[in-house]
Design an enzyme around this catalytic site. Structure first.
Site, PDB file in Angstrom:
ATOM      1  N   GLU A 274      -1.705  -2.790  -8.368  1.00 57.86           N
ATOM      2  CA  GLU A 274      -2.924  -3.102  -7.623  1.00 57.86           C
ATOM      3  C   GLU A 274      -3.412  -1.779  -7.031  1.00 57.86           C
ATOM      4  O   GLU A 274      -2.673  -0.802  -6.964  1.00 57.86           O
ATOM      5  CB  GLU A 274      -2.661  -4.136  -6.532  1.00 57.86           C
ATOM      6  CG  GLU A 274      -1.650  -3.725  -5.469  1.00 57.86           C
ATOM      7  CD  GLU A 274      -2.265  -2.937  -4.323  1.00 57.86           C
ATOM      8  OE1 GLU A 274      -3.482  -3.049  -4.085  1.00 57.86           O
ATOM      9  OE2 GLU A 274      -1.520  -2.182  -3.667  1.00 57.86           O
TER      10      GLU A 274
ATOM     11  N   HIS B 227      -4.627  -5.117  -1.888  1.00 56.38           N
ATOM     12  CA  HIS B 227      -5.660  -4.794  -0.902  1.00 56.38           C
ATOM     13  C   HIS B 227      -6.753  -5.859  -0.859  1.00 56.38           C
ATOM     14  O   HIS B 227      -7.784  -5.763  -1.519  1.00 56.38           O
ATOM     15  CB  HIS B 227      -6.247  -3.414  -1.210  1.00 56.38           C
ATOM     16  CG  HIS B 227      -5.330  -2.291  -0.842  1.00 56.38           C
ATOM     17  ND1 HIS B 227      -4.281  -1.908  -1.643  1.00 56.38           N
ATOM     18  CD2 HIS B 227      -5.294  -1.486   0.246  1.00 56.38           C
ATOM     19  CE1 HIS B 227      -3.629  -0.899  -1.062  1.00 56.38           C
ATOM     20  NE2 HIS B 227      -4.238  -0.630   0.086  1.00 56.38           N
TER      21      HIS B 227
ATOM     22  N   SER C  79       0.846  -1.191   0.000  1.00 56.81           N
ATOM     23  CA  SER C  79       0.000   0.000   0.000  1.00 56.81           C
ATOM     24  C   SER C  79       0.888   1.249   0.000  1.00 56.81           C
ATOM     25  O   SER C  79       1.688   1.436  -0.908  1.00 56.81           O
ATOM     26  CB  SER C  79      -0.962  -0.032   1.190  1.00 56.81           C
ATOM     27  OG  SER C  79      -1.951   0.959   1.087  1.00 56.81           O
TER      28      SER C  79
END
Length: 284
Positions: A185, A255, A96
Site C-alpha cells: 500500500e 493510508h 506506514s
C-alpha cells in the site's frame, strides 16, 4: 506506547489512544521520549531506540504500540534488541513508517499488526491482541486498485506494508518472502515515480521472487492523479502482472481515514475469486 518515528502532534492525539487502552482493561505505559521533538522525529535516535528496547526487555509489556508513523524508524533497525524480542515475542502495532520495524519483526519470527489503535476499527485491534482473532477483509469494488484483481487462490504468510518502506529496507534487513503473500500500500508522497522506483527496486533485488500472491491495499491518495497519461493502476499492472500470481486489489488497508488492521507474519489465504483476504491470528 513509543514513538519510533515522528512525535504525536499533541496530547489530543495521544490521550484518546491511552483512554482506549485503559478501557480495554490494560495499564498503558508511555515511553519517556514519546513526545520529544527533534526535527520531524520524536527525539534523538538514541532516545527513541532506548524507549523501544526498554519495552522489549520488560516482561510486563505485552504489546508495543506506535504513537504514529511519520519518519525515522528505519534509523533504529541496527540497534534493536532482537534477542529480547525473540526471547519474549511482543507484537508491534503500527503501519506506514513502522513497516521498517515490521520487517525486523518478520526476520525475528514475531507477528505484528498492520494497523492503529484508533478510528472505527480499534476494537478489531483489541480482538487481535487479546482474543486471538484473525481478520477477514473483503475488497472494496470502488477502490482505485480494485481493477487489479485477477483470479485464483493463494496461501502463504502475510508480509509487507508500505511500499516505499519495503523498498528502503532492501539490503538493510535480510528477509526472504519466498512462499509468502505480499501486502503493498502507499500514500502519495512523490507521484507515480515513487511507486515505480520502489517496486522496481524490489523486483531487481529479487525480493519478489517466489511470492504466492499479492494483496494490494490503499493507493487512494493517487485517485485522479496522472503522469503523462498513466495512473497508479498502470504502474501497478506493469510491475505486478507478470509475476504470474493471484492479485487481490481494492483492500482497505493502509493510508485511509479508518484502515482495517490485519496481523502480519501469520498464515493467510488470498481468494481473488471471492474478493477476500483471510488472515490468521497474531497471538494464541
Amino acid at each position: 506506547m513509543v514513538s519510533p518515528s515522528s512525535w504525536p502532534d499533541s496530547g489530543d492525539d495521544l490521550d484518546p489512544l491511552l483512554e482506549t487502552l485503559t478501557a480495554w482493561g490494560l495499564r498503558p505505559e508511555v515511553g519517556a521520549h514519546v513526545a520529544d521533538r527533534r526535527g520531524y522525529m520524536a527525539g534523538s535516535d538514541a532516545d527513541r531506540l532506548a524507549d523501544l528496547n526498554q519495552a522489549l526487555r520488560d516482561p510486563g509489556i505485552r504489546a508495543v504500540i506506535a504513537s504514529r508513523g511519520g519518519c525515522g524508524s528505519l534509523r533504529l533497525l541496527p540497534g534493536i534488541d532482537r534477542e529480547a524480542l525473540q526471547r519474549d515475542p511482543t507484537p508491534l502495532i503500527g503501519y506506514s513508517d513502522l513497516t521498517a520495524l515490521h520487517q525486523l519483526w518478520r526476520r525475528s519470527g514475531v507477528p505484528a499488526v498492520h494497523g492503529a489503535v484508533d478510528g472505527a476499527h480499534a476494537d478489531a485491534v483489541r480482538a487481535q491482541l487479546m482474543d486471538a482473532a484473525g481478520a477477514t477483509v473483503p475488497t472494496d469494488p470502488a477502490a482505485v486498485t480494485a481493477g487489479l484483481t485477477t483470479t485464483g487462490t493463494a496461501r502463504g504468510v502475510l508480509v509487507g506494508g508500505n511500499l516505499e518502506m519495503l523498498a528502503r529496507c532492501t539490503g538493510v534487513v535480510d528477509v526472504s518472502w519466498r512462499g509468502c503473500l505480499l501486502l503493498v500500500e502507499a500514500n502519495k508522497a512523490a507521484g507515480l515515480g515513487m511507486v515505480d522506483r520502489a517496486l522496481t527496486q524490489l523486483r531487481l533485488s529479487g525480493a519478489l521472487a517466489g511470492l504466492t500472491g499479492v494483496a494490494v491495499g490503499s493507493f487512494e491518495e493517487f485517485t485522479g492523479y496522472q503522469d503523462r497519461g498513466w495512473a497508479v493502476t498502470d504502474v501497478l499492472h506493469d510491475l505486478l502482472d507478470d509475476l504470474g500470481v493471484p492479485i487481490l486489489g481494492g483492500l482497505p488497508l493502509g493510508h485511509l481515514p479508518d484502515p482495517v488492521p490485519v496481523p502480519l507474519g501469520v498464515p493467510t489465504v488470498l481468494d481473488a475469486d471471492a474478493g477476500r483476504l483471510t488472515v490468521d491470528a497474531a497471538v494464541r
